[in-house]
Design an enzyme around this catalytic site. Structure first.
Site, PDB file in Angstrom:
ATOM      1  N   GLY A  45       0.811  -1.214   0.000  1.00 17.53           N
ATOM      2  CA  GLY A  45       0.000   0.000   0.000  1.00 17.53           C
ATOM      3  C   GLY A  45       0.843   1.262   0.000  1.00 17.53           C
ATOM      4  O   GLY A  45       0.563   2.226  -0.721  1.00 17.53           O
ATOM      5  N   CYS A  46       1.886   1.256   0.800  1.00 12.90           N
ATOM      6  CA  CYS A  46       2.758   2.435   0.911  1.00 12.90           C
ATOM      7  C   CYS A  46       3.519   2.656  -0.394  1.00 12.90           C
ATOM      8  O   CYS A  46       3.725   3.783  -0.820  1.00 12.90           O
ATOM      9  CB  CYS A  46       3.725   2.273   2.076  1.00 12.90           C
ATOM     10  SG  CYS A  46       2.853   2.133   3.647  1.00 12.90           S
TER      11      CYS A  46
END
Length: 149
Positions: A45-46
């Site tokens: 996600g990051c």
């Protein structure tokens, strides 16, 4: 968790980036600043979020924005993340969580039924005078630039 709202003054912070450079809020005086907090460098996600901001970096610059990423990762981990994905903006290695706590993004989270403390993925847009002009707490990692712009 302290909640910062639109119209609040951004916390005056001083922290080190991935290369050990000191970065402060004052460095961005007269510019618009996007400060995005993410839980952990190099996680899916990051990475999606950071790369989406990277891919739109020219647009941000053209509109007078600077970008700053923040997590509690070590400088080495931030440097690896930055190099691997060719991120064109600094990443703060906020291991002491001073900046994270100042912005109020540390707190209880739930993942797969387990509760733990961690960083809430949140983005703050700060205007030229150091006032928060937007707070995005429901971040769309793959389309984050569009949310900000």
């Amino acid at each position: 968790m302290t909640t910062l709202n639109i119209g609040d003054a951004a916390p005056n912070f001083t922290a080190l980036d991935q290369e050990g450079n000191t970065i402060t809020l004052k460095d961005y005086e007269g510019k618009k600043l996007v400060v995005f907090f993410y839980p952990k460098a190099s996680t899916p996600g990051c990475t999606a979020e950071a790369c989406n901001l990277r891919d739109n970096h020219e647009t941000f610059l053209a509109q007078g924005y600077e970008i700053l990423g923040v997590s509690a990762d070590s400088a080495k981990r931030q440097q690896n993340f930055k190099n691997k994905h060719e991120l064109p903006y600094p990443l703060l290695a906020d291991e002491s969580k001073d900046v994270i706590n100042a912005f109020g993004v540390w707190g209880p989270k739930k993942f797969m039924g387990k509760e733990y403390d961690g960083i809430h993925r949140t983005t703050f847009v700060i205007d030229e005078k150091g006032i928060i002009s937007d707070v995005i707490s429901k971040v769309k990692t793959k389309d984050h630039a569009a949310q900000i712009l």
